[in-house]
Design an enzyme around this catalytic site. Structure first.
Site, mmCIF file in Angstrom:
data_model
loop_
_atom_site.group_PDB
_atom_site.id
_atom_site.type_symbol
_atom_site.label_atom_id
_atom_site.label_comp_id
_atom_site.label_asym_id
_atom_site.label_seq_id
_atom_site.Cartn_x
_atom_site.Cartn_y
_atom_site.Cartn_z
ATOM 1 N N HIS A 1 -16.991 23.596 -28.807
ATOM 2 C CA HIS A 1 -16.694 22.916 -30.074
ATOM 3 C C HIS A 1 -15.970 21.614 -29.698
ATOM 4 O O HIS A 1 -15.208 21.593 -28.730
ATOM 5 C CB HIS A 1 -15.684 23.667 -30.937
ATOM 6 C CG HIS A 1 -16.094 25.011 -31.441
ATOM 7 N ND1 HIS A 1 -15.928 26.147 -30.716
ATOM 8 C CD2 HIS A 1 -16.608 25.394 -32.642
ATOM 9 C CE1 HIS A 1 -16.338 27.190 -31.440
ATOM 10 N NE2 HIS A 1 -16.767 26.755 -32.601
ATOM 11 N N ASP B 1 -12.345 22.088 -28.927
ATOM 12 C CA ASP B 1 -11.967 22.850 -27.723
ATOM 13 C C ASP B 1 -11.731 21.903 -26.562
ATOM 14 O O ASP B 1 -10.868 22.139 -25.722
ATOM 15 C CB ASP B 1 -13.100 23.773 -27.234
ATOM 16 C CG ASP B 1 -13.650 24.683 -28.294
ATOM 17 O OD1 ASP B 1 -12.885 25.035 -29.203
ATOM 18 O OD2 ASP B 1 -14.843 25.036 -28.191
HETATM 19 C C1 XUL Z 1 -17.378 32.664 -34.976
HETATM 20 C C2 XUL Z 1 -18.362 32.243 -33.973
HETATM 21 C C3 XUL Z 1 -18.239 30.848 -33.500
HETATM 22 C C4 XUL Z 1 -19.539 30.132 -33.369
HETATM 23 C C5 XUL Z 1 -19.416 28.686 -33.030
HETATM 24 O O1 XUL Z 1 -17.451 33.994 -35.306
HETATM 25 O O2 XUL Z 1 -19.185 33.016 -33.538
HETATM 26 O O3 XUL Z 1 -17.554 30.883 -32.299
HETATM 27 O O4 XUL Z 1 -20.325 30.725 -32.380
HETATM 28 O O5 XUL Z 1 -18.689 27.989 -33.974
#
Ligand code: XUL
Ligand code: CO
Length: 437
Positions: free
Chosen positions: A101, A104
């Protein structure tokens, strides 16, 4: 150069008889199965958020894990050191892909321009490290759920200014994903859902979300990003009801908004079980409708009702997943991303290796079992035979529209009672069990 995981040099493949906990017993990356190497079939990715940013915090207490790359009081030094540590980990573990993300890899600053400058700075480092280590980005995404501005959703927020902020954030996250040569970009609907219908206009929120995704598909074309866009279904958590509930709910959303050719699905095992489905079901649904894209490989806990995000270890799950994926033609742009975190008591850096080794071996075994099942064809032949009437005269006439209710009544009057046939569930379960060696 600082070493963050000095206790590990690399993880070798030693085979099923090895007792070395820091070796693969089943994942042999270069070994060919059904014409492709294991690495090409499985396309393992390490996720940045749980692996490097999760320090074991839960609602009852703070983090328990102390990491050397997290020691500085300067947030950008932490960001740089974490990136260096991450690539050291990827290299030593022997994976080809990673996922992140935006927030992150670089912490959010006080304003958008400064936040984006930070992202650009870290993205440059990531590009250099990708190059040096022969690593690829499976997908990028934006965190549209952590900041308080998103407490009532991002695209589904009652305030269009929040929609605009989220769009600006996704624009940048798509640009950096494109810049890093990402094979995909994921939309997981963070807080796109509701806590109570007493304050929620569901019709409006659905329209807003549809518009947001159309704008994202347009922007992808505008910048020439070739990667695949994915939606990741999840039924609840953090909101009581998430709009992207399941693969079927996402399918309806895509059809309604004219986006079914622009997006595919990123299926997460633990999200499937939270939706009251199996991982196998969500994969099979996506395959059946041409929507399968990628996988967030983890598992939940049967006795808990939330997203525990544990590392996958269940061989039945991995075998059925790989069977479904291989039967559908295997991964193209997607892969197996370990959206999974260590348990709070697994506090040592080496626990990250144990977790990933177990998960990769579990999927390598799943791959072998799936390949054996496909080669043996017992399950496929059974299913094909079960539906064979549909390729015959009557089935074809029904499907092509040649015959209507009156014609079908005539057929029934002529032929009488259909002959019932056993579904042979137990026999098929035995075939599956026998293939798990
Ligand atoms: C949340 C989840 C996230 C997504 C990416 O449950 O799975 O980590 O994969 O935003
Ligand atoms: Co996920």
């Amino acid at each position: 150069m600082k070493e963050y995981f000095p206790e590990v040099k690399s993880i070798p493949f030693e085979g099923p008889d090895s007792r070395n906990p820091l070796a693969f017993k089943h994942y042999n990356p270069g070994e060919k199965i059904l014409g492709k190497t294991m690495a090409e079939h499985l396309r393992f990715a390490v996720c940045y958020w749980h692996t490097f940013k999760n320090l074991g915090a839960d609602p009852f207490g703070p983090g328990t894990m102390i990491r050397p790359y997290n020691a500085s009081s300067d947030p950008m030094t932490v960001a740089e050191e974490t990136m260096q540590a991450a690539f050291e980990f990827f290299r030593k573990l022997g994976v080809d892909f990673w996922c992140f993300h935006d927030r992150d890899i670089a912490p959010e600053a006080d304003n958008l321009p400064e936040t984006n400058r930070r992202l650009d700075h870290i993205t440059k480092l990531a590009a250099k490290l990708q190059n040096e280590n022969g690593m690829k980005l499976l997908w990028g995404t934006a965190n549209l759920f952590g900041n308080r501005r998103y407490m009532a959703g991002a695209s589904t927020n009652p305030d269009p200014a929040v929609f605009a902020y989220a769009a600006s954030q996704v624009k940048k996250a798509m640009e950096i994903t494109h810049g890093l040569g990402g094979a995909g970009y994921v939309f997981w609907g963070g807080r796109e859902g509701y806590e109570t219908l007493l304050n929620t206009d569901m019709r409006r929120e659905a329209e807003q979300q549809g518009r947001f995704m159309q704008l994202a598909a347009d922007f992808k074309k505008e910048i020439g990003f070739q990667g695949q866009l994915y939606i990741e279904p999840k039924p609840k958590e953090p909101t009581k009801h998430q709009y992207d509930f399941s693969a079927a709910a996402c399918h309806a959303f895509l059809l309604k908004n004219g986006l079914v050719d622009e997006f595919r699905l990123n299926i997460e095992a633990n999200h499937a079980t939270l939706a009251g489905h199996t991982f196998h079901h969500e994969l099979a649904y996506s395959m059946a409708h041409g929507l399968f894209g990628s996988v967030d490989a983890n598992r939940g806990d049967l006795l808990l009702g939330w997203d525990t995000d544990q590392f996958p270890t269940d061989i039945y799950d991995t075998a059925l997943a790989m069977y479904t994926i291989l039967r559908g033609g295997g991964f193209t742009t997607g892969g197996l991303n370990f959206d999974a975190k260590l348990r709070r008591q697994s506090i040592d850096p080496v626990d990250l290796f144990h977790a990933h080794i177990g998960a990769m071996d579990a999927f390598a075994r799943g791959l072998r079992i799936a390949a054996a099942l496909l080669e043996g064809r017992s399950l496929e032949d059974f299913v094909e035979d079960r539906y064979r009437g549909w390729s015959g005269e009557l089935g074809s006439a029904i499907l092509s529209g040649e015959v209507g209710f009156s014609g079908l009544e005539k057929y029934t009057l002529e032929h009488g009672e259909p002959e019932p046939r056993s579904g042979r569930q137990e026999m098929l379960e035995n075939i599956l069990n026998e293939s798990i060696r």
